[in-house]
Write an enzyme that holds these catalytic residues in place. Structure first.
Site, PDB file in Angstrom:
ATOM      1  N   GLU A  52       0.803  -1.222   0.000  1.00 48.12           N
ATOM      2  CA  GLU A  52       0.000   0.000   0.000  1.00 48.12           C
ATOM      3  C   GLU A  52       0.842   1.281   0.000  1.00 48.12           C
ATOM      4  O   GLU A  52       0.765   2.094   0.927  1.00 48.12           O
ATOM      5  CB  GLU A  52      -0.978   0.004   1.179  1.00 48.12           C
ATOM      6  CG  GLU A  52      -2.042  -1.069   1.067  1.00 48.12           C
ATOM      7  CD  GLU A  52      -3.185  -0.882   2.057  1.00 48.12           C
ATOM      8  OE1 GLU A  52      -3.105   0.019   2.923  1.00 48.12           O
ATOM      9  OE2 GLU A  52      -4.166  -1.641   1.973  1.00 48.12           O
ATOM     10  N   GLU A  67      -5.922  -8.110   0.065  1.00 48.46           N
ATOM     11  CA  GLU A  67      -6.602  -7.703   1.295  1.00 48.46           C
ATOM     12  C   GLU A  67      -8.045  -7.355   0.969  1.00 48.46           C
ATOM     13  O   GLU A  67      -8.308  -6.649  -0.004  1.00 48.46           O
ATOM     14  CB  GLU A  67      -5.952  -6.476   1.952  1.00 48.46           C
ATOM     15  CG  GLU A  67      -4.615  -6.712   2.612  1.00 48.46           C
ATOM     16  CD  GLU A  67      -4.083  -5.450   3.295  1.00 48.46           C
ATOM     17  OE1 GLU A  67      -4.896  -4.589   3.706  1.00 48.46           O
ATOM     18  OE2 GLU A  67      -2.850  -5.340   3.418  1.00 48.46           O
TER      19      GLU A  67
END
Length: 450
Positions: free
Chosen positions: A173, A357
């Site tokens: 991320e 995720e």
């Protein structure tokens, strides 16, 4: 069976299923085994940064409860486990001293061996936000040298684990690090540079580009970043709101996907920023990847703003929300639409997607003596897996799905106040209690497994 499986569950056959965690969120033991300090150690020690004043300890204490976690994963029946390696457990003083901490590597050695013995494929993430403090003192991800230091770290870890680990994630991320960590100060390292933070994007992607061939040189068959995405919706049909949505889409989504898949950054002139690209950088960044790591939680709705940031995030009308409130709306259809748009936009340049995720936090008690019936989480996971099925039916190749998270954990600036886990954790004692969603996910995996 707990809850209902997706109506089109048969379309999920052939995918692998995983659960995920991250080192700083579950390990605890911040000063144990020779571990050094990361930017998150500094961040949690500043009063007011963490909503409930927690410090990531003791929490799940996975550093001391490794065997418990592996046993739960085996019970869950996952094919793979995505965890992260703490840079400062491996090289405690990276940036000033390259000495390797054998005790830190020993911990991950034991974890890898335990997973393999249980028939679970280990999928380490090399970087999940815990930058060593000495590197941050030299500029952190604003400094190109950090990408080179990351390559050295990758070499050390792969040299120890590469004989058994074949599936790696490099950078997790980067949008969150750049936009929340360096632009807005909501996450470590707590900088508030606004759009002057954007060079951190290039250096993180470059770090991936440097590390990936190192990992492959040690036998990796997968060495990719994980990118967090959000479908950006305009708050109205006005031209200004559509323009605002396009701007956020550019720096939250395309600023990462475009260079990886096309070798070019989107136009950043509206932000007054030029990225520090050197000769050869884009070749490293855009080198083909085996899969595309895709994190998704919710869409983002924005309207135009006259302030220094030309967009403002607002609630998504009509959408239910998770425990985070109005800025975390539940719209699984937006995950489907984003995936389908990626397939159309990038075509053959887009490798098979792994959902690395996906999950949700809902209010739950701090302690429990009985199973928590987390029906809202089951509904969230079922509906998002339904969105995955619909994207697959539309022609998007999706090879895997990962729930965030195996365990309730330290949720960054939210501390212990948000619970994402399939397993409840008493943050004072480390006691683990399976939730209904754990049994539901186990049933799902069993249902789609050949």
């Amino acid at each position: 069976m707990v809850g209902n499986l997706p109506s089109n569950v048969e379309t999920l056959a052939g995918m692998h299923f995983s659960a995920a965690t991250a080192a700083f969120q579950i390990e605890g033991a911040r000063s144990a085994g020779g571990r050094g300090r990361s930017v998150w150690d500094d961040f949690v020690d500043i009063p007011g940064n963490i909503i409930d004043g927690s410090t990531a300890e003791p929490g799940p204490d996975s550093y001391h409860r490794l065997d418990d976690d592996v046993a739960m994963l085996a019970d869950l029946g996952v094919d793979r486990y995505r965890f992260s390696i703490s840079w400062t457990r491996v090289i405690p003083n990276a940036g000033t001293d390259a000495s390797v901490n054998s005790a830190g590597l020993d911990y991950y050695d034991r974890l890898v061996d335990g997973l393999l013995a249980a028939g679970i494929t280990p999928e380490p993430t090399l970087y999940h936000w815990d930058l060593p403090v000495a590197l941050e003192a030299e500029g952190g991800w604003l400094n190109r040298d950090t990408a080179d230091r990351f390559g050295e770290y990758a070499e050390v870890v792969a040299g120890r684990l590469g004989d058994r680990v074949r599936h790696w994630y490099t950078i997790n991320e980067p949008a969150s690090t750049s936009l929340q960590g360096y632009a807005l100060g909501e996450l470590a390292p707590g900088r508030t540079l606004l759009f002057d933070s954007l060079p951190t994007v290039h250096h993180q992607l470059l770090a991936h580009g440097i590390a990936a061939p190192i990992l492959r040189g040690h036998g990796a068959v997968q060495a990719v970043p994980t990118l967090n995405h959000s479908l950006v919706l305009p708050a109205s049909e006005s031209a200004d709101d559509h323009a605002a949505a396009d701007l956020l889409d550019a720096i939250h989504n395309r600023l990462f996907t475009d260079p990886l898949l096309t070798g070019q950054y989107p136009d950043l002139s509206p932000f007054g920023v030029e990225l520090p690209v050197a000769d050869g950088d884009m070749d490293l960044i855009s080198a083909p990847n085996e899969v595309y790591g895709f994190n998704y939680y919710n869409p983002t709705t924005v309207r135009a703003s006259a302030g220094p940031v030309p967009f403002e995030m607002v609630p998504t009308p009509g959408a239910p929300v998770t425990g985070f409130g109005p800025m975390w709306p539940i719209r699984p259809d937006t995950m489907r639409d984003f995936l389908i748009d990626m397939g159309r936009r990038y075509g053959s340049a887009l490798p098979p997607i792994i959902i690395t995720e996906n999950g949700a936090s809902f209010p739950e008690p701090d302690t429990t003596d009985t199973e928590i019936i987390d029906s809202e989480r089951i509904d969230y996971l079922r509906d998002h897996l339904g969105a995955v099925s619909e994207a697959k039916a539309a022609g998007v190749r999706i090879d895997g799905y990962t729930v965030w998270s195996l365990l309730d954990n330290f949720e960054w600036a939210e501390g212990w106040s948000q619970r994402f886990g399939l397993v409840h954790v008493d943050m004072n004692t480390g006691t683990r209690t399976l939730k209904a969603s754990f049994r539901w996910y186990r049933d799902l995996i069993s249902a789609v497994r050949p």
